[in-house]
Motif scaffolding. Sequence first.
Motif, mmCIF file in Angstrom:
data_model
loop_
_atom_site.group_PDB
_atom_site.id
_atom_site.type_symbol
_atom_site.label_atom_id
_atom_site.label_comp_id
_atom_site.label_asym_id
_atom_site.label_seq_id
_atom_site.Cartn_x
_atom_site.Cartn_y
_atom_site.Cartn_z
ATOM 1 N N THR A 124 0.855 -1.184 0.000
ATOM 2 C CA THR A 124 0.000 0.000 0.000
ATOM 3 C C THR A 124 0.895 1.238 0.000
ATOM 4 O O THR A 124 2.071 1.158 0.375
ATOM 5 N N GLN A 126 0.953 3.468 2.141
ATOM 6 C CA GLN A 126 1.414 3.639 3.520
ATOM 7 C C GLN A 126 2.570 2.694 3.838
ATOM 8 O O GLN A 126 3.534 3.090 4.507
ATOM 9 N N GLN A 127 2.495 1.445 3.378
ATOM 10 C CA GLN A 127 3.580 0.495 3.615
ATOM 11 C C GLN A 127 4.858 0.929 2.900
ATOM 12 O O GLN A 127 5.956 0.847 3.460
#
Length: 188
Positions: A124, A126-127
Amino acid sequence: MIRRLFCLMVLALLAACSRPAFQGSDLTGASFGGDFQLVDHTGKARLLSDYRGKVVALFFGYTHCPDVCPTTMAELSAAMKKLGDKAGEVQVLFVSVDPERDTPQLLAQYVPAFDKRFVGLTGTPQQVSAATERYKVIYQRQNVADGYTVDHTAGTYLIDRKGRLRVLENYGAGPEVFAHDLALLIEE
């Protein structure tokens, strides 16, 4: 007292001399880096720590990159050939900074094309952001007439078998430099 101080200085110098002579920038003891979780090009969740026991070459890039990424991946591929049988002790990881386009399926086509042992990682936004923050990697989307490109940090990190950040190889270092520094880490 002076004798003791002299002995300590000699020991410190000997310890410094025993460090490997990397051709890249020695980052031993750096306060950044560390574990992260992404998804590999087969769709399996992976931690960086899953690769402990191997020397890791960690590169952040993207599959639509016109120059830096394919050049670096080709240099890593050539370095693996130079390492011969020792190449089995190395894991090359390509972390995408373009999770919007770089799906596991696309990474499965792109990354192993350079060497079947190489692994592509994405996740993602965010990851990916968490992983890049750990390694102080900067990336930014740049809109162009027919889509976008991604400006990004172009160095490659080498991580030892214990998961410690050790070396930064600058873009364009060449396969000889990669092979030299990887061999030093393999032999540790």
